[in-house]
Scaffold this motif. Structure first.
Motif, mmCIF file in Angstrom:
data_model
loop_
_atom_site.group_PDB
_atom_site.id
_atom_site.type_symbol
_atom_site.label_atom_id
_atom_site.label_comp_id
_atom_site.label_asym_id
_atom_site.label_seq_id
_atom_site.Cartn_x
_atom_site.Cartn_y
_atom_site.Cartn_z
ATOM 1 N N LEU A 51 0.816 -1.208 0.000
ATOM 2 C CA LEU A 51 0.000 0.000 0.000
ATOM 3 C C LEU A 51 0.855 1.266 0.000
ATOM 4 C CD1 LEU A 51 -2.760 -1.161 2.511
ATOM 5 C CD2 LEU A 51 -2.888 -1.070 0.011
ATOM 6 N N ILE A 52 2.117 1.141 0.415
ATOM 7 C CA ILE A 52 3.053 2.264 0.372
ATOM 8 C C ILE A 52 4.381 1.776 -0.198
ATOM 9 C CG2 ILE A 52 2.054 3.480 2.356
ATOM 10 C CD1 ILE A 52 4.616 2.460 3.928
ATOM 11 N N GLU A 53 5.208 2.748 -0.584
ATOM 12 C CA GLU A 53 6.570 2.437 -1.001
ATOM 13 C C GLU A 53 7.489 3.491 -0.403
ATOM 14 O OE1 GLU A 53 6.387 2.410 -5.232
ATOM 15 O OE2 GLU A 53 5.873 4.528 -5.380
ATOM 16 N N GLN A 54 8.747 3.117 -0.243
ATOM 17 C CA GLN A 54 9.723 4.045 0.294
ATOM 18 C C GLN A 54 10.908 4.119 -0.642
ATOM 19 O OE1 GLN A 54 10.011 2.316 4.341
ATOM 20 N NE2 GLN A 54 9.250 4.312 5.007
ATOM 21 N N ALA A 55 11.432 5.323 -0.783
ATOM 22 C CA ALA A 55 12.593 5.547 -1.646
ATOM 23 C C ALA A 55 13.577 6.444 -0.922
ATOM 24 C CB ALA A 55 12.150 6.203 -2.951
ATOM 25 N N SER A 56 14.844 6.246 -1.221
ATOM 26 C CA SER A 56 15.879 7.097 -0.630
ATOM 27 C C SER A 56 15.667 8.524 -1.091
ATOM 28 C CB SER A 56 17.264 6.623 -1.047
ATOM 29 O OG SER A 56 17.509 5.355 -0.514
ATOM 30 N N ARG A 57 15.973 9.424 -0.196
ATOM 31 C CA ARG A 57 15.774 10.846 -0.472
ATOM 32 C C ARG A 57 17.141 11.504 -0.605
ATOM 33 N NH1 ARG A 57 12.753 14.839 3.675
ATOM 34 N NH2 ARG A 57 12.441 16.555 2.240
ATOM 35 N N GLY A 58 17.446 11.993 -1.754
ATOM 36 C CA GLY A 58 18.724 12.672 -1.960
ATOM 37 C C GLY A 58 19.903 11.721 -1.855
ATOM 38 N N THR A 59 21.012 12.242 -1.370
ATOM 39 C CA THR A 59 22.233 11.443 -1.300
ATOM 40 C C THR A 59 22.304 10.599 -0.038
ATOM 41 O OG1 THR A 59 23.396 13.305 -0.293
ATOM 42 C CG2 THR A 59 23.542 13.082 -2.708
ATOM 43 N N ASP A 60 21.551 10.940 0.980
ATOM 44 C CA ASP A 60 21.565 10.173 2.233
ATOM 45 C C ASP A 60 20.564 9.038 2.116
ATOM 46 O OD1 ASP A 60 21.572 9.150 4.783
ATOM 47 O OD2 ASP A 60 21.229 11.071 5.784
ATOM 48 N N ARG A 61 21.067 7.819 1.919
ATOM 49 C CA ARG A 61 20.197 6.660 1.707
ATOM 50 C C ARG A 61 19.390 6.300 2.955
ATOM 51 N NH1 ARG A 61 20.472 3.659 -2.597
ATOM 52 N NH2 ARG A 61 20.102 1.742 -1.449
ATOM 53 N N ARG A 62 19.804 6.805 4.119
ATOM 54 C CA ARG A 62 19.065 6.499 5.349
ATOM 55 C C ARG A 62 17.766 7.294 5.426
ATOM 56 N NH1 ARG A 62 23.447 8.163 9.459
ATOM 57 N NH2 ARG A 62 23.553 9.728 7.851
ATOM 58 N N GLU A 63 17.727 8.426 4.753
ATOM 59 C CA GLU A 63 16.534 9.261 4.783
ATOM 60 C C GLU A 63 15.571 8.787 3.695
ATOM 61 O OE1 GLU A 63 15.334 13.966 5.030
ATOM 62 O OE2 GLU A 63 17.400 13.398 4.623
ATOM 63 N N GLN A 64 14.422 8.299 4.116
ATOM 64 C CA GLN A 64 13.437 7.715 3.204
ATOM 65 C C GLN A 64 12.241 8.645 3.029
ATOM 66 O OE1 GLN A 64 13.373 4.095 2.038
ATOM 67 N NE2 GLN A 64 15.527 4.554 2.306
ATOM 68 N N THR A 65 11.673 8.636 1.847
ATOM 69 C CA THR A 65 10.403 9.306 1.588
ATOM 70 C C THR A 65 9.365 8.209 1.364
ATOM 71 O OG1 THR A 65 11.488 11.193 0.574
ATOM 72 C CG2 THR A 65 9.169 10.868 0.050
ATOM 73 N N THR A 66 8.258 8.339 2.044
ATOM 74 C CA THR A 66 7.179 7.359 1.962
ATOM 75 C C THR A 66 6.055 7.925 1.108
ATOM 76 O OG1 THR A 66 7.744 6.615 4.189
ATOM 77 C CG2 THR A 66 5.590 5.950 3.326
ATOM 78 N N SER A 67 5.537 7.113 0.203
ATOM 79 C CA SER A 67 4.420 7.541 -0.642
ATOM 80 C C SER A 67 3.474 6.372 -0.880
ATOM 81 C CB SER A 67 4.938 8.092 -1.978
ATOM 82 O OG SER A 67 5.718 7.133 -2.633
ATOM 83 N N LEU A 68 2.288 6.703 -1.349
ATOM 84 C CA LEU A 68 1.289 5.684 -1.666
ATOM 85 C C LEU A 68 1.665 4.954 -2.949
ATOM 86 C CD1 LEU A 68 -1.967 7.747 -1.061
ATOM 87 C CD2 LEU A 68 -1.119 5.866 0.359
ATOM 88 N N THR A 69 1.346 3.669 -2.997
ATOM 89 C CA THR A 69 1.455 2.914 -4.243
ATOM 90 C C THR A 69 0.119 3.007 -4.966
ATOM 91 O OG1 THR A 69 0.656 0.891 -3.217
ATOM 92 C CG2 THR A 69 3.065 1.245 -3.221
ATOM 93 N N GLU A 70 0.056 2.441 -6.140
ATOM 94 C CA GLU A 70 -1.213 2.392 -6.875
ATOM 95 C C GLU A 70 -2.258 1.616 -6.063
ATOM 96 O OE1 GLU A 70 -2.820 0.638 -11.093
ATOM 97 O OE2 GLU A 70 -0.823 1.551 -11.063
ATOM 98 N N GLU A 71 -1.833 0.512 -5.430
ATOM 99 C CA GLU A 71 -2.751 -0.273 -4.593
ATOM 100 C C GLU A 71 -3.254 0.550 -3.414
ATOM 101 O OE1 GLU A 71 0.208 -1.288 -5.669
ATOM 102 O OE2 GLU A 71 0.059 -3.329 -6.453
ATOM 103 N N GLY A 72 -2.364 1.357 -2.828
ATOM 104 C CA GLY A 72 -2.755 2.223 -1.720
ATOM 105 C C GLY A 72 -3.766 3.266 -2.159
ATOM 106 N N GLU A 73 -3.555 3.832 -3.329
ATOM 107 C CA GLU A 73 -4.499 4.818 -3.859
ATOM 108 C C GLU A 73 -5.849 4.177 -4.156
ATOM 109 O OE1 GLU A 73 -2.548 6.774 -7.124
ATOM 110 O OE2 GLU A 73 -1.108 7.744 -5.784
ATOM 111 N N GLU A 74 -5.848 2.940 -4.694
ATOM 112 C CA GLU A 74 -7.111 2.238 -4.968
ATOM 113 C C GLU A 74 -7.859 1.949 -3.669
ATOM 114 O OE1 GLU A 74 -5.972 -1.195 -7.236
ATOM 115 O OE2 GLU A 74 -5.456 0.017 -9.000
ATOM 116 N N PHE A 75 -7.139 1.535 -2.641
ATOM 117 C CA PHE A 75 -7.749 1.301 -1.329
ATOM 118 C C PHE A 75 -8.431 2.580 -0.838
ATOM 119 C CE2 PHE A 75 -7.411 1.857 3.252
ATOM 120 C CZ PHE A 75 -8.089 0.746 3.722
#
Length: 160
Positions: free
Chosen positions: A86-110
């Motif tokens: 329902l969500i996905e996380q991706a590294s933010r910028g150059t610091d791989r420890r800092e993650q950005t969380t966003s909805l997936t397509e399944e999360g949006e459908e839910f």
């Protein structure tokens, strides 16, 4: 329109009319939302999804702060939602420890199914009110929600 009679508070230990009305409305809304989205998503998980829908991609710390929950609880919620796709996380910028969380397509459908349930609830509520009452109710709901949102809670961050 029903008028509010008496004090909004009651003697210590006894709920007042306003507290009872809010509690009853919350119970009915919870039951309707559960029927509209039968997936095994807890209230706290739903709150994370709805926060992402409203605010867009966020860091885990911003999500936790927004919902008033501890870092550990936020991490657990995100792990489960990620496992449910329902969500996905991706590294933010150059610091791989800092993650950005966003909805997936399944999360949006839910959340779209949940929105359809809200629309149906609003339709039922609207049918019970005149146009003027519906407008006033919406205004009062926003006023109360804004007040609750801006007032610090008298207890610390919670674990869920």
């Amino acid at each position: 329109m029903t008028k509010f009679h008496g004090s909004p508070t009651a003697p210590p230990g006894r709920p007042g009319e306003l507290e009872n009305a809010l509690s009853y409305l919350q119970c009915v809304l919870v039951a309707r939302r559960t029927r509209a989205t039968p997936e095994k998503v807890t209230w706290s998980q739903y709150d994370v999804l709805e926060t992402l829908r409203i605010h867009g991609p966020m860091t885990p710390s911003a999500i936790g702060e927004s919902l008033g929950i501890s870092r550990q609880s936020t991490s657990k919620l995100l792990r489960v939602l990620k496992d449910q796709f329902l969500i996905e996380q991706a590294s933010r910028g150059t610091d791989r420890r800092e993650q950005t969380t966003s909805l997936t397509e399944e999360g949006e459908e839910f959340l779209m199914r949940a929105a359809q349930g809200r629309r149906e609830t609003a339709k039922v509520a609207g049918a019970a009110l005149t146009a003027g009452e519906a407008s006033l109710f919406a205004e009062l709901c926003r006023k109360v929600a804004d007040s609750l949102h801006s007032t610090p809670q008298p207890f610390p961050l919670r674990d869920v």
